[in-house]
Enzyme design. Structure first.
Site, PDB file in Angstrom:
ATOM      1  N   ILE A  31       0.889  -1.162   0.000  1.00 59.55           N
ATOM      2  CA  ILE A  31       0.000   0.000   0.000  1.00 59.55           C
ATOM      3  C   ILE A  31       0.926   1.210   0.000  1.00 59.55           C
ATOM      4  O   ILE A  31       1.560   1.515   1.002  1.00 59.55           O
ATOM      5  CB  ILE A  31      -0.925   0.017   1.234  1.00 59.55           C
ATOM      6  CG1 ILE A  31      -1.853  -1.199   1.229  1.00 59.55           C
ATOM      7  CG2 ILE A  31      -1.754   1.299   1.251  1.00 59.55           C
ATOM      8  CD1 ILE A  31      -2.803  -1.261   2.417  1.00 59.55           C
ATOM      9  N   PRO A  32       1.040   1.898  -1.142  1.00 55.65           N
ATOM     10  CA  PRO A  32       2.167   2.822  -1.350  1.00 55.65           C
ATOM     11  C   PRO A  32       1.991   4.208  -0.728  1.00 55.65           C
ATOM     12  O   PRO A  32       1.918   5.218  -1.431  1.00 55.65           O
ATOM     13  CB  PRO A  32       2.239   2.902  -2.877  1.00 55.65           C
ATOM     14  CG  PRO A  32       0.822   2.737  -3.306  1.00 55.65           C
ATOM     15  CD  PRO A  32       0.212   1.748  -2.347  1.00 55.65           C
ATOM     16  N   CYS A  33       1.986   4.264   0.590  1.00 51.98           N
ATOM     17  CA  CYS A  33       1.872   5.565   1.254  1.00 51.98           C
ATOM     18  C   CYS A  33       3.099   6.424   1.004  1.00 51.98           C
ATOM     19  O   CYS A  33       3.050   7.652   1.188  1.00 51.98           O
ATOM     20  CB  CYS A  33       1.609   5.389   2.745  1.00 51.98           C
ATOM     21  SG  CYS A  33       2.817   4.377   3.614  1.00 51.98           S
ATOM     22  N   HIS A  34       4.215   5.808   0.562  1.00 53.67           N
ATOM     23  CA  HIS A  34       5.419   6.588   0.276  1.00 53.67           C
ATOM     24  C   HIS A  34       5.240   7.483  -0.941  1.00 53.67           C
ATOM     25  O   HIS A  34       6.041   8.400  -1.156  1.00 53.67           O
ATOM     26  CB  HIS A  34       6.620   5.653   0.068  1.00 53.67           C
ATOM     27  CG  HIS A  34       6.450   4.683  -1.058  1.00 53.67           C
ATOM     28  ND1 HIS A  34       5.739   3.501  -0.926  1.00 53.67           N
ATOM     29  CD2 HIS A  34       6.915   4.701  -2.344  1.00 53.67           C
ATOM     30  CE1 HIS A  34       5.771   2.843  -2.072  1.00 53.67           C
ATOM     31  NE2 HIS A  34       6.468   3.550  -2.948  1.00 53.67           N
ATOM     32  N   ARG A  35       4.189   7.258  -1.747  1.00 50.17           N
ATOM     33  CA  ARG A  35       3.971   8.076  -2.944  1.00 50.17           C
ATOM     34  C   ARG A  35       3.159   9.339  -2.651  1.00 50.17           C
ATOM     35  O   ARG A  35       2.817  10.076  -3.582  1.00 50.17           O
ATOM     36  CB  ARG A  35       3.272   7.237  -4.021  1.00 50.17           C
ATOM     37  CG  ARG A  35       4.124   6.083  -4.514  1.00 50.17           C
ATOM     38  CD  ARG A  35       3.397   5.186  -5.490  1.00 50.17           C
ATOM     39  NE  ARG A  35       4.166   3.946  -5.692  1.00 50.17           N
ATOM     40  CZ  ARG A  35       3.640   2.805  -6.090  1.00 50.17           C
ATOM     41  NH1 ARG A  35       2.341   2.723  -6.355  1.00 50.17           N
ATOM     42  NH2 ARG A  35       4.395   1.735  -6.223  1.00 50.17           N
TER      43      ARG A  35
END
Length: 280
Positions: free
Chosen positions: A245-249
């Site tokens: 789940i790409p919260c880094h984006r």
């Protein structure tokens, strides 16, 4: 990680941290190499092997101006219907689907008393991870710089669950994702403890293509809560499944990358690495 791999990973992290804090000066190769105590030649090879691009090119990807440009060009990406990895040979991966199923109140009542959780540790490009799963899917992924601490944090999430250290099929499928072996991927199912609001935010994150960026405000607008940027930020910070789940984006509207649950240097590494893969 093996000792040499850990040493190399620490050097890359040190280089990224130096670049992140000095990008306005656009440091030369020699300066970055000196900061991590290796020769310029060795640093150039080490970094290029890891990122797939030169340190100079990577520096361009993590500057604020580049981030601003990406935000301006890709304002609509959050509302895209398809989840794109941007990392396969064709630029997209059509056969990867990630479904989130929220746990019922009974499944995590009393600290997960009725849950059986398998967990294991694995190496990734961005450091060691701990990965955990129930019979219904992946329930937890976190970076595990300290394995004992990472395991304790998992226990804290489900203190009364039953645990086994074993790599099951659900975990193995996700590890293919981390290893970029797209040919073996099948549907990824997540089984998460969350409120309806959190699930909505996390589902929106899954629609951000790899190598692209968005802001907290744009996420809030996409879920029809334009005034809920702070609540969105909290939900993103509570994401229990790192990288997948790409919260880094999600970054600040100013182009600054901001904080990250597993370290701002790691977030910078992910953003820069994904941008490099997309450009290739």
């Amino acid at each position: 990680m093996k000792e040499q791999q850990q040493t190399n990973f620490n050097r890359i992290a040190g280089a990224i941290d130096f670049i992140q804090h000095n990008f306005k000066q656009q440091p030369a190769l020699d300066e970055v190499a000196e900061a991590i105590h290796v020769s310029p030649f060795h640093f150039q090879k080490l970094f290029t092997d890891w990122a797939g691009v030169s340190p100079k090119k990577f520096l361009q990807y993590i500057t604020v101006e580049h981030a601003k440009k990406m935000l301006k060009e890709d304002q609509s990406t959050v509302t895209d219907a398809a989840f794109e990895t941007g990392l396969s040979g064709t630029g997209r991966l059509h056969d990867l689907f990630i479904n989130i199923e929220g746990m019922t109140p009974g499944e995590y009542k009393n600290g997960g008393e009725n849950l059986s959780i398998n967990y294991s540790f694995a190496e990734t490009l961005f450091g060691n991870i701990i990965i955990a799963s129930t019979a219904k899917g992946i329930c937890y992924i976190a970076f595990a710089d300290d394995e004992a601490q990472a395991l304790q944090e998992l226990y804290n999430n489900f203190p009364k669950a039953t645990y086994r250290q074993v790599t099951d099929l659900a975990q193995q499928n996700v590890l293919y994702f981390f290893r970029h072996d797209w040919s073996k991927l099948s549907q990824v199912k997540l089984h998460l403890k969350a409120t309806d609001f959190q699930l909505k935010v996390w589902e929106t994150l899954l629609k951000i293509p790899a190598g692209k960026l968005t802001t907290y405000g744009d996420i809030a607008k996409s879920i029809d809560k334009p005034n809920a940027s702070r609540a969105v930020g909290t939900a993103i910070g509570d994401n229990p499944v790192a990288f997948l789940i790409p919260c880094h984006r999600v970054i600040q509207s100013t182009g600054m990358f901001g904080q990250y649950h597993w370290g701002s240097t790691r977030k910078t590494a992910m953003i820069g690495w994904e941008a490099a893969q997309l450009q290739q």
